[in-house]
Design a protein around this motif. Structure first.
Motif, PDB file in Angstrom:
ATOM      1  N   VAL A  87       0.841  -1.210   0.000  1.00 41.39           N
ATOM      2  CA  VAL A  87       0.000   0.000   0.000  1.00 41.39           C
ATOM      3  C   VAL A  87       0.866   1.246   0.000  1.00 41.39           C
ATOM      4  O   VAL A  87       0.524   2.256  -0.620  1.00 41.39           O
ATOM      5  N   THR A  95      -7.044   5.300   4.410  1.00 37.70           N
ATOM      6  CA  THR A  95      -7.201   4.170   3.501  1.00 37.70           C
ATOM      7  C   THR A  95      -8.479   3.412   3.862  1.00 37.70           C
ATOM      8  O   THR A  95      -9.021   3.569   4.961  1.00 37.70           O
ATOM      9  N   SER A 314      -0.236   1.481   7.070  1.00 39.60           N
ATOM     10  CA  SER A 314      -0.790   0.442   6.204  1.00 39.60           C
ATOM     11  C   SER A 314      -0.348  -0.965   6.612  1.00 39.60           C
ATOM     12  O   SER A 314      -1.119  -1.927   6.495  1.00 39.60           O
TER      13      SER A 314
END
Length: 448
Positions: A87, A95, A314
């Motif tokens: 990511v 996100t 992430s």
């Protein structure tokens, strides 16, 4: 008997001397310092075991103070984390996975309606207390004696048991447990013993209108897993409702460990705010604040400030998504609790054969061992107990390749990867260590 470290720690000892030139106490956290000749440096961890740089292999019941709930380097979680790397790290933007993890948390913990992320338990509790103050417009708060809520000024207060006379009729003095804590904070802190209903009611009657929050670990993660009774937790909920105080249940260690819904689910109580961290992502750095929607929406411009550059990274989010799925959808929690029961049963048999009085506290997934007929019900009782036998025992267990905290206040943590070989190796070492401790105690008695 001459006490000595029976492990070969030559590489660790040499590295300690080198590390000392750049790191205070040669470590990155004071709690990792076990002495000049006993501080170890980890080479790797896998499953329920840890290897140091001298290639000593240990069965590990510290587990980083609880995060490695599935075991070190769990293939399932690490695979998810690697996908999280794709990511891209941090963006100072959000996100989609933030929502997915929050959805899982809300499914597992009924009191969690909205979620915000942090990087550590300390950060999560800091944000929770700020949120409570912003929502209530009040500043003071209640802490439970012996509880631990992280290394920030507002939480670092304790009852001075060393200088307290229980026959004086006076309460112990509230003191900071570190230098560098501003004394002005003390006026905002109300300390009370665990499970003392009358004392808690008195605090609310006297100060209820100025209290923003009550913080409680119903199972003390840094004090032998000393546990609140359900009656005490429910009383806290009732008093908070009566006086407009927000109940914060700190689940940094118990969350997703003692039950899918945390320790709060074992007591049938819904807090206004709760905090999570240790078991969320099997060791990847992430924490969370969850709670009532109206309270949580106070995180807004003009309300309570909250943020952080590395918040909802992430990699950590991907690890949390997978770890929580495993804890929610597989028998992992039952497996590790069963291992805890086997370990306690084996310890009990060894101690019973020697006529050693003992008891256990907490939950099978994180428990304390006491050399008394009953575990203490609060920190005052622990402080007045004789915990010297455990402290000696812990050092012998380390020398026999079992990692436990060399302090009776830290529970033993179980993980899914603690298999039969881990338990059998532990019980052999435990039996040897108990005998060595008995020998040491007898030798010290003769010398005195």
């Amino acid at each position: 008997m001459t006490l000595r470290n029976t492990r070969d720690l030559r590489k660790s000892n040499a590295h300690f001397k080198k590390a000392l030139t750049r790191l205070p106490l040669g470590v990155a956290s004071t709690f990792r310092y076990w002495g000049e000749d006993r501080t170890i440096y980890v080479k790797k961890g896998k499953g329920g075991r840890t290897w140091d740089i001298d290639d000593n292999c240990y069965v590990d019941y510290r587990l980083g103070y609880g995060p490695a709930i599935l075991g070190y380097a769990d293939d399932r979680v690490d695979e998810a984390a690697r996908k999280g790397m794709e990511v891209g790290g941090v963006f100072a933007l959000s996100t989609e996975r933030e929502f997915a993890v929050a959805e899982r948390m809300a499914k597992m913990v009924p009191s969690v309606e909205l979620v915000r992320y942090s990087n550590s338990g300390t950060e999560a509790v800091m944000a929770a207390l700020r949120l409570a103050r912003a929502y209530t417009g009040r500043e003071s708060y209640i802490l439970i004696e012996g509880g631990y809520h992280g290394l920030f000024d507002a939480a670092m207060w304790m009852a001075n048991m060393d200088e307290w006379d229980p026959n004086s009729g006076l309460e112990p003095v509230t003191v900071p447990y570190s230098r560098g804590i501003p004394s002005t904070i003390k006026q905002l802190v109300h300390l009370t013993p665990m499970n003392n209903a009358q004392r808690l009611e008195d605090i609310f009657k006297k100060h209820g209108s100025t209290i923003a929050a009550m913080l409680i670990e119903p199972m003390m993660g840094n004090c032998c897993a000393i546990s609140a009774t359900t009656e005490f937790v429910q009383l806290a909920r009732k008093l908070c409702d009566k006086y407009g105080v927000l109940l914060i249940i700190d689940e940094v260690k118990t969350g997703f460990r003692v039950a899918k819904g945390g320790v709060q689910s074992l007591h049938g109580v819904k807090p206004d705010i709760c905090t999570f961290a240790k078991a969320m992502a099997n060791g990847y750095p992430i924490a969370a604040i969850g709670g009532r929607e109206d309270v949580m929406r106070t995180f807004r411009p003009g309300g309570a400030a909250h943020g952080g550059t590395y918040t909802a990274h992430s990699v950590s989010l991907a690890a949390a998504e997978r770890c929580l799925q495993i804890l929610d959808e597989t028998p992992a929690l039952a497996t590790l609790a069963s291992a805890g029961e086997k370990l306690k049963s084996g310890m009990k048999a060894i101690l019973d054969r020697r006529g050693i009085t003992h008891s256990f506290s907490g939950h099978s997934s994180m428990f304390g061992l006491f050399f008394a007929p009953q575990p203490p019900s609060d920190y005052r009782a622990w402080k007045k107990s004789d915990y010297s036998f455990y402290d000696k025992l812990a050092r012998h267990m380390q020398d026999n390749n079992i990692i436990v905290e060399p302090d009776s206040r830290e529970p033993l943590f179980m993980c899914e990867a603690h298999d039969e070989s881990c338990i059998s190796d532990t019980l052999r070492a435990f039996e040897t260590s108990v005998d060595l401790t008995l020998e040491q105690v007898e030798e010290e008695r003769r010398a005195s």
